[in-house]
Design an enzyme around this catalytic site. Structure first.
Site, PDB file in Angstrom:
ATOM      1  N   HIS A  79       0.633  -1.595   0.171  1.00  0.00           N
ATOM      2  CA  HIS A  79      -0.259   0.120  -0.119  1.00  0.00           C
ATOM      3  C   HIS A  79       0.720   0.858  -0.088  1.00  0.00           C
ATOM      4  CE1 HIS A  79      -4.057  -1.898   1.320  1.00  0.00           C
ATOM      5  NE2 HIS A  79      -3.145  -2.655   1.486  1.00  0.00           N
ATOM      6  N   ASN A 152      -9.858  -3.055   2.529  1.00  0.00           N
ATOM      7  CA  ASN A 152     -10.200  -2.480   1.429  1.00  0.00           C
ATOM      8  C   ASN A 152     -11.535  -2.677   0.309  1.00  0.00           C
ATOM      9  OD1 ASN A 152      -6.804  -2.886   1.518  1.00  0.00           O
ATOM     10  ND2 ASN A 152      -7.525  -5.321   1.168  1.00  0.00           N
TER      11      ASN A 152
HETATM   12 FE1  HDD Z   1      -2.585  -4.396   5.696  1.00  0.00          FE
HETATM   13  C1  HDD Z   1      -1.014  -2.129   5.251  1.00  0.00           C
HETATM   14  C2  HDD Z   1      -5.567  -3.221   4.292  1.00  0.00           C
HETATM   15  C3  HDD Z   1      -3.457  -7.769   5.839  1.00  0.00           C
HETATM   16  C4  HDD Z   1       0.374  -5.439   7.170  1.00  0.00           C
HETATM   17  N1  HDD Z   1      -3.325  -2.943   4.594  1.00  0.00           N
HETATM   18  C5  HDD Z   1      -2.095  -1.991   4.518  1.00  0.00           C
HETATM   19  C6  HDD Z   1      -3.266  -1.212   4.124  1.00  0.00           C
HETATM   20  C7  HDD Z   1      -4.463  -1.363   3.631  1.00  0.00           C
HETATM   21  C8  HDD Z   1      -4.848  -2.078   4.008  1.00  0.00           C
HETATM   22  C9  HDD Z   1      -5.590  -0.291   3.554  1.00  0.00           C
HETATM   23  C10 HDD Z   1      -2.708   0.208   4.020  1.00  0.00           C
HETATM   24  C11 HDD Z   1      -2.753   1.353   5.420  1.00  0.00           C
HETATM   25  C12 HDD Z   1      -2.095   3.038   5.460  1.00  0.00           C
HETATM   26  O1  HDD Z   1      -3.034   3.334   4.273  1.00  0.00           O
HETATM   27  O2  HDD Z   1      -1.594   2.980   5.149  1.00  0.00           O
HETATM   28  N2  HDD Z   1      -4.547  -5.310   5.196  1.00  0.00           N
HETATM   29  C13 HDD Z   1      -5.521  -4.528   4.627  1.00  0.00           C
HETATM   30  C14 HDD Z   1      -6.814  -5.912   4.353  1.00  0.00           C
HETATM   31  C15 HDD Z   1      -5.782  -6.837   4.936  1.00  0.00           C
HETATM   32  C16 HDD Z   1      -4.728  -6.462   5.378  1.00  0.00           C
HETATM   33  C17 HDD Z   1      -8.327  -4.678   4.096  1.00  0.00           C
HETATM   34  C18 HDD Z   1      -7.057  -8.106   4.673  1.00  0.00           C
HETATM   35  C19 HDD Z   1      -8.551  -8.430   5.865  1.00  0.00           C
HETATM   36  N3  HDD Z   1      -2.417  -6.668   5.850  1.00  0.00           N
HETATM   37  C20 HDD Z   1      -3.064  -7.502   6.311  1.00  0.00           C
HETATM   38  C21 HDD Z   1      -2.063  -8.907   7.242  1.00  0.00           C
HETATM   39  C22 HDD Z   1      -1.072  -8.262   7.336  1.00  0.00           C
HETATM   40  C23 HDD Z   1      -0.822  -7.164   7.128  1.00  0.00           C
HETATM   41  C24 HDD Z   1      -2.301 -10.310   7.058  1.00  0.00           C
HETATM   42  C25 HDD Z   1       0.508  -8.776   7.946  1.00  0.00           C
HETATM   43  C26 HDD Z   1      -0.222 -10.175   8.860  1.00  0.00           C
HETATM   44  N4  HDD Z   1      -0.826  -3.606   5.847  1.00  0.00           N
HETATM   45  C27 HDD Z   1      -0.322  -4.854   6.440  1.00  0.00           C
HETATM   46  C28 HDD Z   1       1.493  -3.640   6.977  1.00  0.00           C
HETATM   47  C29 HDD Z   1       1.053  -2.768   6.879  1.00  0.00           C
HETATM   48  C30 HDD Z   1       0.270  -3.477   5.396  1.00  0.00           C
HETATM   49  C31 HDD Z   1       2.575  -4.368   6.360  1.00  0.00           C
HETATM   50  C32 HDD Z   1       1.989  -2.302   5.750  1.00  0.00           C
HETATM   51  C33 HDD Z   1       2.004  -0.703   5.762  1.00  0.00           C
HETATM   52  C34 HDD Z   1       1.217  -0.153   7.031  1.00  0.00           C
HETATM   53  O3  HDD Z   1       0.820  -2.094   7.154  1.00  0.00           O
HETATM   54  O4  HDD Z   1       0.971   0.852   7.502  1.00  0.00           O
HETATM   55  O5  HDD Z   1       1.435  -3.746   8.393  1.00  0.00           O
END
Ligand code: HDD
Length: 709
Positions: A79, A152
């Site tokens: 993202h 999402n």
């Molecule tokens: Fe995630 C970012 C949505 C599963 C780990 N995720 C991130 C963002 C969104 C989502 C919208 C951007 C937030 C922003 O604008 O800063 N992610 C989801 C949705 C998921 C999902 C709807 C499933 C239902 N994500 C998911 C899992 C993991 C992560 C299973 C790890 C176990 N996601 C992350 C992250 C991020 C992220 C690596 C990257 C940047 C951040 O968090 O701040 O931690």
């Protein structure tokens, strides 16, 4: 820490007052260094003589370069590409029956929010319109602390357990040896993963559907994906799925159009959001809740803890409980959009988690990632992340600490600080739902997570015919880009054949894979109480009654009909659409009555793909000139190809033939295509009514043929 005022409390509030102490100084100040030392010259470095070497002593030069050298922070691991806006949320009526969360029980409360939309795969500089999931993350600055709903635009996910997140992300991201491709999933490593991991099947259907190429962030749904809990003041828990419903409906681009926009305007979605808010066309979404009692949790034929499943609205209707309005653009992209840190673990009293193993992993990952991304544990002190609720605790020190803690009592319990901060009243404090948990320690998955295909089939079957054709074409495209036969074969034979036989056969043919001999019929779910079709999953059933914020290009040259253009402009603007005049140059264009109009774009600086509809007014001379401009005819051809509304009044109808669309040029009665409105007699009232209906319909999909068989 001092309490912060709400980030935005009303649409009339022009500036984020709460951030004022952190803002740059007003305009009447002088340039200084970071230490406040006044600087009167910043164009030349300090030298030993006019042509001499630069001196190390030049602290201004060194500071300027040091700060520049360290401007970048790591982009989000997923993202990374995003755009955000401020706004507010307000509940329609109290939901106290289900939750004690103040922002959901007090209809007089406008809760400030900061919403960030994003793509998943690409880097910060990647194009907006790639085929991808869109993030829809909302930070609610509630009086009881921050609640982050990190969702999402797709209601399910690729995997069931967060331990597989690094795998799916590694697979979809640019491949490690050559960092290609950027912003897309059409490559071997992603489809290799898909073919080997059948739980991806349902999400794959969504990502290959038109949902993955939204027309606008303002026209897409949002989903919390997981099942959460709502807890009321009496401690009673209900299960809940969160939805965002855009008031402008849910609409998509055409794949060919999306690819061209990625070149013509890589900032298409960012610009669209920004411009709509600047124009006062505030994006609006309703918060929807699907509420299920704990007792009913098992009755829907799938496990509510499985994030690869959705709860069809046909089984549990979505109650619309409040409205989100985005009414202010950020002042500074880095300070706000880039530094905002959403954490799934941020919940307030009245909202709680469930045992969904995907969610459980997220509770760790988000906070963890901010430590690296934002440089340490004090990221909640960055203005955009600060709660409006007062913060008092004994946390201290660490990189980038802003708060100056006073006194000596940095522990609990204490008497030196008068016992402060006191423990909160248990009635108002956050309480974890006392769910009874029992079990052996196992690294296994519940059998109730085993059915990977029923809902993939349900989704496919619930789409309209054109949507199905788009989905087939998308799979043909993506798999067609995969170099390895084994990758293509496995996806077709192990995944698609289990979803729909015809789908598998048509994709197989297009990507040179042997058609599975006897394609397995989709495994019907044995579960009771499931639905065979869910019309709510098709965008065909979205509201199509408005042209609000739709962008229409009017193509003109010298001699255009001033009257016709003025009448169409008036009618479109009355419906909330935006008419942009496109001409051969930015110089004023003379109309048939001598008045002039200055185009805002030219055939060089814009393109058909950047509009929802095209209008060509009459004026023999204008139309004759447009016929000699290849890009003008191209405008019309492309809009036709992308199933958009086209309007031709008076002599404007001659451009239809000139664009090579002779079949429709002949059909003046609209019978062949309601999306092409021609009125050679320039009966403008009739013309406007038909044109507006055609634009509101979004696209006339009937124009397209099927995907290759
Ligand atoms: Fe995630 C970012 C949505 C599963 C780990 N995720 C991130 C963002 C969104 C989502 C919208 C951007 C937030 C922003 O604008 O800063 N992610 C989801 C949705 C998921 C999902 C709807 C499933 C239902 N994500 C998911 C899992 C993991 C992560 C299973 C790890 C176990 N996601 C992350 C992250 C991020 C992220 C690596 C990257 C940047 C951040 O968090 O701040 O931690």
């Amino acid at each position: 820490m001092a309490p912060r005022k709400p980030a935005s409390t009303s649409s009339t509030q022009s500036k984020n007052q709460s951030l004022e102490p952190f803002r740059e100084r007003p305009a009447d100040t002088v340039l200084t260094t970071d230490q406040g030392i006044p600087i009167s010259h910043t164009d030349d470095s300090l030298k030993a003589g006019l042509r001499g070497a630069t001196l190390l002593e030049d602290f201004h030069l060194r500071e300027k370069l040091t700060r520049f050298d360290h401007e970048r922070i790591p982009e989000r691991v997923v993202h990374a590409r995003g755009s955000a806006a401020h706004g507010y949320f307000q509940v329609y009526k109290s939901l106290e029956k289900y939750t004690q969360a103040k922002f959901l029980t007090d209809p007089s409360l406008r809760t400030p929010v900061f919403v960030r939309f994003s793509t998943v795969q690409g880097s910060r500089g990647s194009a907006d319109t790639v085929r991808d999931v869109r993030g829809f993350a909302t930070k609610f600055y509630t009086p009881e602390g921050n609640f982050d709903l990190v969702g999402n635009n797709i209601p399910v996910f690729f995997i069931q357990d967060g331990i597989k997140f690094p795998d799916v992300v590694h697979a979809v991201k640019p491949e490690p040896h050559n960092e290609m491709p950027q912003g897309g999933s059409a490559h071997d490593s992603f489809w290799d993963f898909v073919g080997l991991v059948p739980e991806t099947a349902h999400m794959i259907m969504w990502v290959m559907s038109d949902r993955a190429i939204p027309r606008s962030y303002r026209m897409m749904e949002g989903f919390g994906v997981h099942t959460f809990r709502l807890i009321n003041a009496q401690g009673k828990s209900h299960l809940v799925k969160f939805h965002w419903k855009p008031l402008l409906g849910t609409h998509a681009l055409v794949w060919d159009e999306a690819q061209k926009i990625a070149g013509k305007d890589p900032d298409f979605h960012r610009r669209d959001l920004w411009e709509a808010i600047e124009a006062g066309d505030f994006p609006e979404y309703e918060l929807g809740l699907q509420i299920v009692s704990e007792e009913d949790a098992q009755k829907y034929g799938f496990d509510l803890l499985d994030a690869t499943k959705l709860l069809p609205e046909e089984q549990v209707p979505v109650q619309r409980v409040g409205k989100l309005v985005l009414d202010r653009n950020p002042d500074n992209f880095f300070a706000e959009t880039e530094q905002v840190a959403y954490c799934v673990s941020n919940v307030v009293p009245g909202i709680d988690f469930t045992n969904d193993p995907l969610m459980q992993a997220r509770l760790f990952s988000y906070l963890d990632t901010q430590l690296t991304r934002l440089g340490g544990p004090n990221f909640a002190e960055i203005p955009i992340n600060r709660p409006v609720a007062p913060v008092h605790n004994h946390q201290q020190d660490g990189f980038h600490r802003d708060t100056i803690n006073t006194g000596r009592a940095n522990y609990h319990p204490n008497s030196l600080g008068g016992g402060c901060p006191f423990l909160a009243n248990p009635q108002q404090a956050f309480k974890h739902h006392p769910e009874r948990l029992e079990g052996n320690k196992v690294r296994q998955r519940s059998e109730s997570f085993n059915d990977h295909f029923s809902q993939a089939t349900l989704f496919y079957k619930s789409l309209s015919k054109p949507e199905q054709e788009h989905l087939i074409a998308a799979l043909q495209f993506e798999l067609g880009k995969c170099e390895r036969m084994v990758v293509r074969e496995r996806v077709v034979q192990q995944i698609l054949a289990n979803i729909d036989a015809e789908l598998a056969t048509r994709v197989a043919k297009a990507v040179g894979v042997t058609v599975p001999k006897a394609p397995k019929p989709a495994k019907a779910s044995k579960a009771k109480n499931t639905v065979d079709k869910a019309p709510s999953l098709s965008m065909e059933n979205t509201p199509k009654d408005s042209i609000r914020t739709r962008k229409v290009a009017a193509l003109i040259a010298d001699g255009f009909s001033a009257k016709e253009l003025a009448q169409v402009k008036k009618a479109l603007e009355a419906g909330g659409a935006i008419l942009e005049v496109v001409g051969p140059s930015l110089s004023p264009v003379k109309s048939d009555d001598g008045t002039e109009v200055a185009p805002v774009r030219t055939f060089l600086t814009t393109h058909s793909v950047l509009y929802d509809a095209i209008y060509v007014p009459g004026g023999e001379k204008s139309v004759a000139a447009l016929q000699l401009i290849p890009d003008a005819a191209d405008f019309v051809r492309e809009a036709y190809k992308h199933c958009k509304a086209l309007g031709f009044s008076g002599a404007g109808t001659q451009l239809v033939e000139a664009a090579g669309l002779s079949k429709i040029a002949a059909a003046q009665d609209l019978a062949s295509d309601p999306g092409v409105v021609q009125n050679a007699k320039a009966d403008m009232k009739k013309f406007n009514a038909l044109f507006i209906t055609a634009i509101a319909a979004h696209r006339n999909w009937a124009r397209q043929g099927p995907a290759p068989s």
